[in-house]
Design an enzyme around this catalytic site. Structure first.
Site, PDB file in Angstrom:
ATOM      1  N   LYS A  12     -29.053  -8.365  70.113  1.00 49.16           N
ATOM      2  CA  LYS A  12     -29.177  -8.725  68.695  1.00 49.16           C
ATOM      3  C   LYS A  12     -29.414 -10.215  68.600  1.00 49.16           C
ATOM      4  O   LYS A  12     -28.684 -11.002  69.204  1.00 49.16           O
ATOM      5  CB  LYS A  12     -27.874  -8.346  67.956  1.00 49.16           C
ATOM      6  N   GLN A  63     -26.452 -16.841  71.716  1.00 47.32           N
ATOM      7  CA  GLN A  63     -26.254 -15.645  70.891  1.00 47.32           C
ATOM      8  C   GLN A  63     -25.214 -14.698  71.513  1.00 47.32           C
ATOM      9  O   GLN A  63     -24.485 -14.019  70.803  1.00 47.32           O
ATOM     10  CB  GLN A  63     -27.605 -14.920  70.746  1.00 47.32           C
ATOM     11  N   LYS A 101     -21.809 -16.073  70.466  1.00 43.38           N
ATOM     12  CA  LYS A 101     -21.679 -16.010  69.012  1.00 43.38           C
ATOM     13  C   LYS A 101     -21.412 -14.569  68.572  1.00 43.38           C
ATOM     14  O   LYS A 101     -20.501 -14.294  67.799  1.00 43.38           O
ATOM     15  CB  LYS A 101     -22.984 -16.513  68.389  1.00 43.38           C
ATOM     16  N   LYS A 134     -32.916 -12.921  71.870  1.00 46.06           N
ATOM     17  CA  LYS A 134     -33.657 -13.805  70.958  1.00 46.06           C
ATOM     18  C   LYS A 134     -35.140 -13.673  71.272  1.00 46.06           C
ATOM     19  O   LYS A 134     -35.511 -13.268  72.374  1.00 46.06           O
ATOM     20  CB  LYS A 134     -33.216 -15.257  71.171  1.00 46.06           C
ATOM     21  N   GLY A 150     -34.521 -12.447  61.484  1.00 45.86           N
ATOM     22  CA  GLY A 150     -35.276 -13.677  61.234  1.00 45.86           C
ATOM     23  C   GLY A 150     -34.640 -14.888  61.902  1.00 45.86           C
ATOM     24  O   GLY A 150     -33.534 -14.828  62.425  1.00 45.86           O
ATOM     25  N   ASP A 151     -35.365 -15.975  61.894  1.00 45.11           N
ATOM     26  CA  ASP A 151     -34.870 -17.291  62.321  1.00 45.11           C
ATOM     27  C   ASP A 151     -35.871 -18.281  61.710  1.00 45.11           C
ATOM     28  O   ASP A 151     -36.549 -17.936  60.721  1.00 45.11           O
ATOM     29  CB  ASP A 151     -34.812 -17.392  63.861  1.00 45.11           C
ATOM     30  N   THR A 175     -25.845 -16.864  56.541  1.00 47.83           N
ATOM     31  CA  THR A 175     -25.617 -17.932  57.521  1.00 47.83           C
ATOM     32  C   THR A 175     -25.103 -19.194  56.819  1.00 47.83           C
ATOM     33  O   THR A 175     -24.122 -19.808  57.261  1.00 47.83           O
ATOM     34  CB  THR A 175     -26.910 -18.227  58.307  1.00 47.83           C
ATOM     35  N   ASN A 188     -33.729 -21.442  54.940  1.00 52.13           N
ATOM     36  CA  ASN A 188     -32.775 -20.385  54.605  1.00 52.13           C
ATOM     37  C   ASN A 188     -31.319 -20.855  54.725  1.00 52.13           C
ATOM     38  O   ASN A 188     -30.538 -20.744  53.776  1.00 52.13           O
ATOM     39  CB  ASN A 188     -33.032 -19.169  55.517  1.00 52.13           C
ATOM     40  N   SER A 236     -25.913  -9.243  59.626  1.00 48.84           N
ATOM     41  CA  SER A 236     -26.936  -8.346  60.181  1.00 48.84           C
ATOM     42  C   SER A 236     -26.269  -7.093  60.747  1.00 48.84           C
ATOM     43  O   SER A 236     -26.773  -5.982  60.596  1.00 48.84           O
ATOM     44  CB  SER A 236     -27.702  -9.044  61.309  1.00 48.84           C
TER      45      SER A 236
HETATM   46  P1  NDP Z   1     -36.113 -21.999  58.098  1.00 47.04           P
HETATM   47  O1  NDP Z   1     -37.431 -21.884  58.741  1.00 47.04           O
HETATM   48  O2  NDP Z   1     -35.819 -21.216  56.881  1.00 47.04           O
HETATM   49  O3  NDP Z   1     -35.793 -23.530  57.780  1.00 47.04           O
HETATM   50  C1  NDP Z   1     -35.817 -24.524  58.754  1.00 47.04           C
HETATM   51  C2  NDP Z   1     -35.696 -25.869  58.047  1.00 47.04           C
HETATM   52  O4  NDP Z   1     -35.539 -26.884  59.031  1.00 47.04           O
HETATM   53  C3  NDP Z   1     -36.935 -26.220  57.227  1.00 47.04           C
HETATM   54  O5  NDP Z   1     -36.517 -26.918  56.087  1.00 47.04           O
HETATM   55  C4  NDP Z   1     -37.714 -27.122  58.185  1.00 47.04           C
HETATM   56  O6  NDP Z   1     -38.581 -28.037  57.521  1.00 47.04           O
HETATM   57  C5  NDP Z   1     -36.573 -27.870  58.833  1.00 47.04           C
HETATM   58  N1  NDP Z   1     -36.959 -28.432  60.125  1.00 47.04           N
HETATM   59  C6  NDP Z   1     -37.551 -27.781  61.160  1.00 47.04           C
HETATM   60  N2  NDP Z   1     -37.763 -28.631  62.181  1.00 47.04           N
HETATM   61  C7  NDP Z   1     -37.286 -29.827  61.769  1.00 47.04           C
HETATM   62  C8  NDP Z   1     -37.197 -31.106  62.361  1.00 47.04           C
HETATM   63  N3  NDP Z   1     -37.652 -31.319  63.598  1.00 47.04           N
HETATM   64  N4  NDP Z   1     -36.625 -32.094  61.625  1.00 47.04           N
HETATM   65  C9  NDP Z   1     -36.158 -31.889  60.382  1.00 47.04           C
HETATM   66  N5  NDP Z   1     -36.214 -30.692  59.769  1.00 47.04           N
HETATM   67  C10 NDP Z   1     -36.768 -29.699  60.454  1.00 47.04           C
HETATM   68  O7  NDP Z   1     -35.042 -21.658  59.265  1.00 47.04           O
HETATM   69  P2  NDP Z   1     -33.518 -21.239  59.112  1.00 47.04           P
HETATM   70  O8  NDP Z   1     -32.922 -21.930  57.952  1.00 47.04           O
HETATM   71  O9  NDP Z   1     -33.449 -19.770  59.209  1.00 47.04           O
HETATM   72  O10 NDP Z   1     -32.900 -21.803  60.480  1.00 47.04           O
HETATM   73  C11 NDP Z   1     -32.389 -23.133  60.598  1.00 47.04           C
HETATM   74  C12 NDP Z   1     -31.477 -23.213  61.817  1.00 47.04           C
HETATM   75  O11 NDP Z   1     -30.405 -22.269  61.686  1.00 47.04           O
HETATM   76  C13 NDP Z   1     -32.144 -22.876  63.153  1.00 47.04           C
HETATM   77  O12 NDP Z   1     -31.523 -23.640  64.162  1.00 47.04           O
HETATM   78  C14 NDP Z   1     -31.777 -21.418  63.362  1.00 47.04           C
HETATM   79  O13 NDP Z   1     -31.818 -21.037  64.718  1.00 47.04           O
HETATM   80  C15 NDP Z   1     -30.356 -21.413  62.820  1.00 47.04           C
HETATM   81  N6  NDP Z   1     -29.823 -20.116  62.441  1.00 47.04           N
HETATM   82  C16 NDP Z   1     -30.473 -19.344  61.500  1.00 47.04           C
HETATM   83  C17 NDP Z   1     -29.945 -18.126  61.142  1.00 47.04           C
HETATM   84  C18 NDP Z   1     -30.529 -17.309  60.047  1.00 47.04           C
HETATM   85  O14 NDP Z   1     -29.895 -16.317  59.652  1.00 47.04           O
HETATM   86  N7  NDP Z   1     -31.677 -17.646  59.496  1.00 47.04           N
HETATM   87  C19 NDP Z   1     -28.738 -17.587  61.813  1.00 47.04           C
HETATM   88  C20 NDP Z   1     -28.090 -18.514  62.703  1.00 47.04           C
HETATM   89  C21 NDP Z   1     -28.658 -19.719  63.018  1.00 47.04           C
HETATM   90  P3  NDP Z   1     -40.061 -27.602  57.041  1.00 47.04           P
HETATM   91  O15 NDP Z   1     -39.866 -26.884  55.750  1.00 47.04           O
HETATM   92  O16 NDP Z   1     -40.764 -28.894  56.938  1.00 47.04           O
HETATM   93  O17 NDP Z   1     -40.588 -26.706  58.130  1.00 47.04           O
END
Ligand code: NDP
Length: 447
Positions: free
Chosen positions: A91, A112, A115, A127, A166-167, A211, A242, A379
């Site tokens: 997962k 993961q 976690k 992943k 998603g991620d 999250t 997200n 999830s």
């Molecule tokens: P999204 O794609 O929804 O959002 C990612 C955000 O991070 C965007 O605002 C993006 O900016 C920004 N970003 C990406 N790269 C950079 C960078 N180098 N510097 C600054 N900002 C950056 O992803 P999520 O919110 O889903 O995921 C964010 C983190 O959380 C990741 O590490 C993911 O692995 C982790 N995570 C997510 C889960 C989930 O349920 N979605 C679960 C557990 C962990 P821009 O809009 O410009 O691309």
């Protein structure tokens, strides 16, 4: 990175030798190993288990050909790393971002395992993703890419085998296209094969929020342990995707004020508190840059010009964007500005050097494995609802999420105490997550 000793050093040397050129994966393994010394001393029988745990059960790499809107053939690379299934089906999410490579997928898959174990739910670790960049692509292009990606992936996944979600770069739109193609190829309405689905076609309430909300619930537990709460606190949240969006929402509900957030183009400071509806409009509807938020908001809001978001004074910092986004200088600035807690909404957003600075200064530090586990936990709740063909209310699901986060917090604190490292949430999370999986692997024999 600090030096490891004894069997942990020997196993880590094998990891380095077997996985050359994979710095993120090596970093994630090292971070876990650093906390396992007391466990290995107590349980030498875990040595073989740990060696096996560092080797994924299966690594799948495939070509993803698709045709863009100009009729040109595009080729991307797809990945799915099925890391560990001792506790349940693999997962973990799918990430679509140009930076995706095997090292990044493996670091995420490795984290993961622990976690998922911490959630107490029956899920293994995996992943996947692709170096495809959805940014600037039309909906039709994203659909064609997702269909091609699933045309290979479908043979490896299933509700009892491997359940992606998603991620970064994979939200409701992408999960929809992926699920549609899976259903079409297999001729099965197998809802439990993917999570993060829409509410009308097998999704769960609270999954989009989980999250971000979960990370805030976790930090709230840390605050409660000090007799405090979010009320009146100034908070920095990096990212605006997200995780960041729903972290901001919950912080505001609990009385805190998020005064800054960011995206890959920079950061904004909004001392009156981020306007969440406007942020959603800019990032989710228009898929635009944060500078547009500043233009529309007015109100003294400004684009940050000095250093990074972490240089802005605040009580709490939640990195919710991407790996290694908070470095040593950022950590020093947070300490100097009196920050009390750093909670990782993203995966491995804080560099090892930064963690050392924060811990040395006595700042409460919540690692992603614990703090962002609410997403995968919800999830698993979505899988439960799919298996029983049921759907729960928002309130009930949020209550379950909040209970899970409280329990993870308790587990971290108790485990850190048991191993004489009080208040070390990294040690608590790594050790508790590891022992649970190690026991299951021992019971299942050498496989
Ligand atoms: P999204 O794609 O929804 O959002 C990612 C955000 O991070 C965007 O605002 C993006 O900016 C920004 N970003 C990406 N790269 C950079 C960078 N180098 N510097 C600054 N900002 C950056 O992803 P999520 O919110 O889903 O995921 C964010 C983190 O959380 C990741 O590490 C993911 O692995 C982790 N995570 C997510 C889960 C989930 O349920 N979605 C679960 C557990 C962990 P821009 O809009 O410009 O691309």
């Amino acid at each position: 990175m600090s030096e490891l000793e004894g069997p942990l050093k020997d196993i880590f040397d094998v990891v380095i030798h077997r996985n050359p050129g994979e710095p993120e994966f090596q970093q994630a393994v090292h971070e876990v190993f650093e906390t396992l010394t007391p466990v290995m001393a107590k349980h030498p029988e875990y040595e073989d288990v740990l060696t096996r745990m560092c080797e994924p059960e299966r690594q799948i790499i495939f070509r993803v050909p698709w045709i863009d809107d100009d009729g040109k053939v595009q080729i991307n690379r797809g990945f799915r790393v099925e890391f560990n299934s001792a506790l349940g089906p693999y997962k973990g999410g799918l990430r679509f971002h140009p930076s995706v490579n095997l090292s990044i997928v493996k670091f995420l898959g490795f984290e993961q395992i622990f976690k998922n174990s911490l959630t107490g739910l029956p899920i293994g670790g995996g992943k996947g993703g692709s170096d495809f960049d959805p940014k600037g692509r039309s909906d039709r292009e994203v659909m064609r890419f997702c269909q091609s990606f699933m045309t290979e992936l479908y043979r490896h996944i299933g509700d009892k085998t491997d359940v992606p979600a998603g991620d970064i770069g994979v939200g409701g739109r992408e999960i929809g296209y992926l699920f549609g193609q899976y259903k079409r190829i297999t001729n099965r309405y197998e809802s439990g094969v993917l999570t993060g689905k829409g509410l009308t076609w097998g999704g769960s309430q609270v999954r989009p929020e989980a999250t971000g909300y979960g990370a805030v619930f976790f930090v709230d537990e840390m605050l409660k342990a000090k007799g405090q709460g979010f009320d009146g606190k100034k908070v920095l949240v990096s990212g605006s995707g997200n995780v960041a969006t729903y972290a901001i929402e919950k912080i505001h509900q609990l009385g805190g004020t998020v005064i800054g957030c960011s995206d890959s183009s920079g950061y904004v400071i909004d001392e009156k508190g981020i306007d969440l509806e406007l942020l959603k409009e800019v990032k989710q509807v228009r898929r635009a840059r944060l500078s547009e938020y500043v233009e529309l908001r007015g109100n003294g809001t400004k684009v940050g010009t000095d250093g990074t978001l972490w240089q802005v004074p605040a009580d709490i910092a939640l990195p919710c964007a991407t790996q290694n986004e908070l470095d040593e200088d950022d950590a020093k600035a947070l300490v100097a500005n009196g920050c009390q807690i750093v909670g990782e909404g993203a995966n491995m957003p804080t560099t090892p050097e930064a963690i050392k600075v924060l811990q040395a200064a006595g700042i409460g530090f919540a690692p992603g494995k614990a703090a962002n586990a609410g997403g995968v936990a919800t999830s698993a709740l979505e899988m439960q609802q799919n298996a029983s063909r049921d759907s729960w209310s928002f309130e009930y699901t949020e209550e379950r999420l909040s209970d899970i986060m409280r329990s993870i917090h308790e587990t971290c604190v108790e485990t850190a105490d048991e191993y004489n490292d009080p208040n070390n949430y990294i040690a608590g999370a790594n050790i508790a997550g590891f022992v649970h999986v190690a026991e299951a692997m021992l019971a299942l024999g050498v496989i």
